[in-house]
Scaffold this active site. Structure first.
Site, PDB file in Angstrom:
ATOM      1  N   ASP A 126    -115.387 -52.307   9.405  1.00 28.65           N
ATOM      2  CA  ASP A 126    -114.279 -53.195   9.063  1.00 28.65           C
ATOM      3  C   ASP A 126    -113.283 -53.298  10.209  1.00 28.65           C
ATOM      4  O   ASP A 126    -112.829 -54.383  10.570  1.00 28.65           O
ATOM      5  CB  ASP A 126    -113.541 -52.679   7.820  1.00 28.65           C
ATOM      6  CG  ASP A 126    -114.392 -52.787   6.563  1.00 28.65           C
ATOM      7  OD1 ASP A 126    -115.141 -53.762   6.458  1.00 28.65           O
ATOM      8  OD2 ASP A 126    -114.284 -51.902   5.713  1.00 28.65           O
TER       9      ASP A 126
ATOM     10  N   VAL B 278    -110.481 -48.307   5.119  1.00 24.86           N
ATOM     11  CA  VAL B 278    -111.115 -49.060   6.190  1.00 24.86           C
ATOM     12  C   VAL B 278    -112.317 -48.267   6.666  1.00 24.86           C
ATOM     13  O   VAL B 278    -112.298 -47.050   6.739  1.00 24.86           O
ATOM     14  CB  VAL B 278    -110.142 -49.328   7.357  1.00 24.86           C
ATOM     15  CG1 VAL B 278    -109.793 -48.066   8.122  1.00 24.86           C
ATOM     16  CG2 VAL B 278    -110.700 -50.370   8.307  1.00 24.86           C
ATOM     17  N   SER B 279    -113.405 -48.982   6.901  1.00 27.92           N
ATOM     18  CA  SER B 279    -114.580 -48.359   7.505  1.00 27.92           C
ATOM     19  C   SER B 279    -114.577 -48.706   8.981  1.00 27.92           C
ATOM     20  O   SER B 279    -113.871 -49.611   9.431  1.00 27.92           O
ATOM     21  CB  SER B 279    -115.866 -48.871   6.855  1.00 27.92           C
ATOM     22  OG  SER B 279    -116.048 -50.238   7.138  1.00 27.92           O
ATOM     23  N   THR B 280    -115.377 -48.012   9.756  1.00 25.74           N
ATOM     24  CA  THR B 280    -115.468 -48.297  11.196  1.00 25.74           C
ATOM     25  C   THR B 280    -115.883 -49.740  11.425  1.00 25.74           C
ATOM     26  O   THR B 280    -115.364 -50.440  12.289  1.00 25.74           O
ATOM     27  CB  THR B 280    -116.478 -47.350  11.858  1.00 25.74           C
ATOM     28  OG1 THR B 280    -116.078 -46.020  11.573  1.00 25.74           O
ATOM     29  CG2 THR B 280    -116.505 -47.547  13.361  1.00 25.74           C
TER      30      THR B 280
END
Length: 340
Positions: A18, A14-16
């Site tokens: 996302d 997960v990215s920030t």
């Protein structure tokens, strides 16, 4: 024939962005994928988690660890929530496919039906990755478009140069320091070198500093911002030039005159980059060729010398020249004695 048991490596990422957009945490992904593996009858070997990392490339610690386990046969199926958790690059998905094909490993995704267990699944996988790649390119285009608009509005990225200040993110001349820059340009046009200007500023302790350098002056003298323009991406192959994006500190004419003066100085002082004994002198200790160096004293005078990088020995050019002249004089004297 007994079917090969599936040992799964669960990959979650997960990215920030996302998390902010979807609120879909690593914990939620892990929970759903473990249930998915249970339904499929997969034995879970490990959960590989990359947090706050984009999938634009494969430089992700957990992702690379997972691929190592695929290559050594520890796992034989990669399980992910969606294909874009693994990669969003067409180039990288082809690399991934090569790895799993060579290792006899499968990919099985929960939420987008991407898998490598059938030919249709492989086709779907490649199509969906192409869509993800297109999303990245569109996002990049939007970012670039937004940056162009920001630059044209005077919102110049990076640090604030001497002579400017920020007014609601916009770069504007600073009344307290802009005259220091104007003076540099005037001194240069009067014939002062970068080093001479630095010496003056050090002597006068401008801004309370005594460490002004010729390189600092040079950067200011060649920065297009001072004439109101901006060159974005100087170190790239295709930089972009923006005209009249900020209020100038010096006129374009004065700026261009200084660049012309710099070229004239470069021709006039060509000697500063020329070393008379390059590739002609060797170190008496190790036999390496000596490299040319130069230093500039506070009075502006330049001194040349030759240095061995290995032995750290220095030889002044003036002493070398004098030594050669003495040797030549003695040879001439010998010739004179011989002929008489």
């Amino acid at each position: 024939m007994n079917e090969v048991k599936k040992i799964a490596g669960i990959y979650i990422r997960v990215s920030t962005l996302d998390q902010a957009r979807e609120g879909f945490s690593l914990g939620q992904q892990e929970e759903q994928l473990k249930a998915f593996c249970e339904r499929k009858g997969y034995e879970i070997y490990k959960v590989y988690a990359d947090e706050g990392i984009s999938a634009k490339n494969d430089k992700r610690p957990a992702y690379r660890e997972m691929l190592r386990d695929v290559k050594n046969g520890t796992i034989n199926v990669i399980v992910a929530f969606k294909m874009d958790r693994l990669t969003r690059s067409v180039f990288d998905v082809e690399k991934l496919m090569a790895v799993v094909d060579n290792a006899g490993c499968d990919i099985d995704c929960l939420n987008d039906s991407s898998n490598t267990t059938t030919s249709t699944g492989r086709l779907t996988l490649r199509i969906m990755t192409s869509v993800s790649q297109n999303e990245i390119e569109k996002c990049s285009e939007r970012t670039k478009f937004g940056m162009v608009g920001a630059i044209q509005a005077g919102h110049i990225p990076n640090h604030t140069p001497l002579g400017f200040k920020r007014d609601k993110k916009k770069l504007v001349p600073d009344p307290l320091t802009k005259d220091l820059v104007v003076r540099m340009y005037d001194l240069y046009l009067e014939g002062k070198s970068y080093q001479a200007i630095a010496n003056i500023y050090n002597k006068e302790q401008i801004l309370g500093k005594t460490n002004w350098k010729d390189s600092t002056i040079g950067k200011i003298m060649t920065n297009e911002l001072y004439k109101g323009d901006y060159l974005h991406g100087k170190k790239t192959k295709n930089p972009t030039y923006y005209e009249n994006v900020v209020e100038p500190i010096v006129s374009k004419e004065k700026w261009e005159n200084c660049q012309y003066q710099k070229k004239r100085n470069a021709r006039h002082y060509e000697r500063t980059a020329s070393y008379l004994f390059t590739n002609k002198l060797k170190c008496s200790t190790c036999g390496r060729f000596l490299g040319g160096c130069a230093t500039t004293k506070p009075n502006g005078k330049k001194y040349y010398y030759y240095k061995c990088k290995k032995c750290k020995t220095n030889y002044k050019e003036e002493e070398i020249k004098n030594g050669l002249l003495i040797e030549l004089y003695e040879l001439i004297q010998k010739d004179i004695i011989y002929w008489y």
